[in-house]
Design a protein around this motif. Structure first.
Motif, mmCIF file in Angstrom:
data_model
loop_
_atom_site.group_PDB
_atom_site.id
_atom_site.type_symbol
_atom_site.label_atom_id
_atom_site.label_comp_id
_atom_site.label_asym_id
_atom_site.label_seq_id
_atom_site.Cartn_x
_atom_site.Cartn_y
_atom_site.Cartn_z
ATOM 1 N N GLY A 91 -18.361 12.517 -10.429
ATOM 2 C CA GLY A 91 -19.756 12.770 -10.088
ATOM 3 C C GLY A 91 -20.388 11.692 -9.242
ATOM 4 N N SER A 92 -19.604 10.696 -8.828
ATOM 5 C CA SER A 92 -20.134 9.564 -8.070
ATOM 6 C C SER A 92 -19.249 9.313 -6.863
ATOM 7 C CB SER A 92 -20.135 8.320 -8.968
ATOM 8 O OG SER A 92 -20.398 7.155 -8.223
ATOM 9 N N SER A 93 -19.844 8.801 -5.803
ATOM 10 C CA SER A 93 -19.065 8.431 -4.624
ATOM 11 C C SER A 93 -18.112 7.299 -4.963
ATOM 12 C CB SER A 93 -19.991 7.992 -3.485
ATOM 13 O OG SER A 93 -20.763 9.081 -3.042
ATOM 14 N N ALA A 94 -16.960 7.335 -4.338
ATOM 15 C CA ALA A 94 -15.979 6.262 -4.478
ATOM 16 C C ALA A 94 -15.927 5.514 -3.158
ATOM 17 C CB ALA A 94 -14.610 6.835 -4.827
ATOM 18 N N ARG A 95 -15.984 4.190 -3.240
ATOM 19 C CA ARG A 95 -15.937 3.366 -2.030
ATOM 20 C C ARG A 95 -14.670 2.524 -2.049
ATOM 21 N NH1 ARG A 95 -21.074 2.263 -4.036
ATOM 22 N NH2 ARG A 95 -20.387 0.166 -4.498
ATOM 23 N N GLY A 96 -14.150 2.266 -0.847
ATOM 24 C CA GLY A 96 -12.985 1.397 -0.728
ATOM 25 C C GLY A 96 -11.756 1.950 -1.425
ATOM 26 N N VAL A 97 -11.514 3.250 -1.285
ATOM 27 C CA VAL A 97 -10.363 3.873 -1.944
ATOM 28 C C VAL A 97 -9.087 3.385 -1.263
ATOM 29 C CG1 VAL A 97 -9.271 6.055 -2.598
ATOM 30 C CG2 VAL A 97 -11.765 5.908 -2.476
ATOM 31 N N ASN A 98 -8.189 2.809 -2.054
ATOM 32 C CA ASN A 98 -6.976 2.227 -1.494
ATOM 33 C C ASN A 98 -5.760 2.644 -2.304
ATOM 34 O OD1 ASN A 98 -5.577 0.785 0.381
ATOM 35 N ND2 ASN A 98 -6.225 -1.223 -0.332
ATOM 36 N N LEU A 99 -4.606 2.598 -1.662
ATOM 37 C CA LEU A 99 -3.333 2.921 -2.296
ATOM 38 C C LEU A 99 -2.406 1.718 -2.201
ATOM 39 C CD1 LEU A 99 -2.683 6.482 -0.793
ATOM 40 C CD2 LEU A 99 -3.587 5.936 -3.053
ATOM 41 N N GLU A 100 -1.614 1.541 -3.244
ATOM 42 C CA GLU A 100 -0.627 0.459 -3.272
ATOM 43 C C GLU A 100 0.645 0.995 -3.923
ATOM 44 O OE1 GLU A 100 -0.111 -3.565 -5.896
ATOM 45 O OE2 GLU A 100 -2.125 -3.101 -5.164
ATOM 46 N N LEU A 156 3.791 4.664 2.564
ATOM 47 C CA LEU A 156 2.522 3.972 2.826
ATOM 48 C C LEU A 156 2.509 3.243 4.163
ATOM 49 C CD1 LEU A 156 1.284 2.366 -0.516
ATOM 50 C CD2 LEU A 156 0.328 4.273 0.752
ATOM 51 N N THR A 157 3.671 2.991 4.744
ATOM 52 C CA THR A 157 3.736 2.216 5.990
ATOM 53 C C THR A 157 2.855 2.831 7.063
ATOM 54 O OG1 THR A 157 5.953 1.455 5.459
ATOM 55 C CG2 THR A 157 5.283 1.311 7.759
ATOM 56 N N LEU A 199 -6.281 3.184 5.621
ATOM 57 C CA LEU A 199 -6.711 2.713 4.303
ATOM 58 C C LEU A 199 -7.375 1.356 4.434
ATOM 59 C CD1 LEU A 199 -3.542 3.691 2.264
ATOM 60 C CD2 LEU A 199 -5.786 4.790 2.146
ATOM 61 N N PRO A 200 -8.321 1.020 3.596
ATOM 62 C CA PRO A 200 -8.902 1.875 2.558
ATOM 63 C C PRO A 200 -9.850 2.913 3.144
ATOM 64 C CG PRO A 200 -10.020 -0.240 2.574
ATOM 65 C CD PRO A 200 -8.902 -0.323 3.594
ATOM 66 N N VAL A 201 -10.026 3.997 2.419
ATOM 67 C CA VAL A 201 -11.002 5.025 2.792
ATOM 68 C C VAL A 201 -12.372 4.468 2.439
ATOM 69 C CG1 VAL A 201 -11.825 7.366 2.335
ATOM 70 C CG2 VAL A 201 -9.356 6.883 2.411
ATOM 71 N N LYS A 214 -0.583 2.963 -7.039
ATOM 72 C CA LYS A 214 -1.826 2.579 -7.713
ATOM 73 C C LYS A 214 -2.944 2.953 -6.754
ATOM 74 C CE LYS A 214 -3.506 -1.685 -7.977
ATOM 75 N NZ LYS A 214 -3.715 -3.084 -8.382
ATOM 76 N N VAL A 215 -3.878 3.766 -7.239
ATOM 77 C CA VAL A 215 -5.067 4.098 -6.460
ATOM 78 C C VAL A 215 -6.218 3.295 -7.057
ATOM 79 C CG1 VAL A 215 -5.538 6.172 -7.844
ATOM 80 C CG2 VAL A 215 -6.561 5.948 -5.590
ATOM 81 N N SER A 216 -7.001 2.654 -6.196
ATOM 82 C CA SER A 216 -8.127 1.838 -6.661
ATOM 83 C C SER A 216 -9.369 2.173 -5.847
ATOM 84 C CB SER A 216 -7.792 0.348 -6.553
ATOM 85 O OG SER A 216 -7.456 0.006 -5.230
ATOM 86 N N TRP A 217 -10.544 2.003 -6.478
ATOM 87 C CA TRP A 217 -11.816 2.305 -5.827
ATOM 88 C C TRP A 217 -12.942 1.639 -6.591
ATOM 89 C CZ3 TRP A 217 -9.165 5.662 -8.944
ATOM 90 C CH2 TRP A 217 -9.826 6.151 -10.053
ATOM 91 N N THR A 218 -14.134 1.679 -5.997
ATOM 92 C CA THR A 218 -15.364 1.191 -6.622
ATOM 93 C C THR A 218 -16.351 2.348 -6.656
ATOM 94 O OG1 THR A 218 -14.982 -1.010 -5.702
ATOM 95 C CG2 THR A 218 -17.211 -0.535 -6.495
#
Length: 151
Positions: free
Chosen positions: A74-83, A95-96, A102-104, A130-134
Motif C-alpha cells: 500500500g506504499s511506494s517503494a523507493r530505491g528498489v534493488n536486487l543483489e 544481474l550483469t 537498478l536501483p529502481v 535479495k530484493v531491498s527497498w525503502t
C-alpha cells in the motif's frame, strides 16, 4: 447521648464522593476509547506504509528474458534493488545486464517494472536474490527471493 442520625454534612460528603467516583469512571472510559482509536489509526498508518515487492524471472519470447518487479503493498517503494545471493560468475549472472537499470527509483503501489536481462546457456536456472527497498515511512526492508527460470 450519641446521635445515630446522619447529618447534612455527611450526606453532602457522600454525594460528593459518589459524584467523584462517577467522574473518574467516565474519564477512564473515555481514555480507553481514545486509546483504542489511537491504536486503530496507528495500525491503519502502518498498513498504508507496508510494501511487498514481488520478483519474477520470466522468459518473454525466444532469447528475451525479464526481471519483473511488482509492488504489492500500500506504499511506494523507493530505491528498489536486487543483489545475487548465490555465487555465480559475473559473465553468466542475470544481474550483469540488469544493473544499469537498478536501483529502481520509485515503484508505486500496484505498479511494476520490467528489466530486460541477458541469459546464456550457462546462466543458472535456479538462484536466490535479495530484493531491498525503502517504504514511504522510511523503513528499509529486504527479503530473499528464490527464482526459477522455466523455459
Amino acid at each position: 447521648m450519641e446521635q445515630d442520625a446522619i447529618t447534612t454534612a455527611e450526606i453532602l460528603s457522600l454525594l460528593l464522593a459518589m459524584g467523584a467516583l462517577v467522574v473518574a469512571i467516565l474519564a477512564y472510559s473515555r481514555a480507553s476509547t481514545a486509546l483504542r482509536a489511537r491504536e486503530q489509526v496507528e495500525a491503519y498508518i502502518r498498513d498504508q506504509q507496508q510494501t511487498d515487492i514481488q520478483v519474477l524471472f520470466l522468459k518473454m519470447d525466444e532469447g528475451r528474458y525479464n526481471f519483473t518487479l511488482a509492488n504489492r503493498g500500500g506504499s511506494s517503494a523507493r530505491g528498489v534493488n536486487l543483489e545475487m545471493l548465490d555465487e555465480v560468475p559475473e559473465a553468466v549472472s542475470p544481474l550483469t545486464s540488469a544493473r544499469a537499470q537498478l536501483p529502481v527509483r520509485q515503484l508505486d503501489p500496484g505498479a511494476y517494472v520490467q528489466i530486460p536481462v541477458e541469459v546464456s546457456g550457462d546462466t543458472p536456472r535456479n538462484f536466490r536474490l535479495k530484493v531491498s527497498w525503502t517504504n514511504a515511512g522510511g523503513l528499509e526492508t529486504d527479503k530473499e527471493v528464490p527464482l526459477n527460470l522455466l523455459d
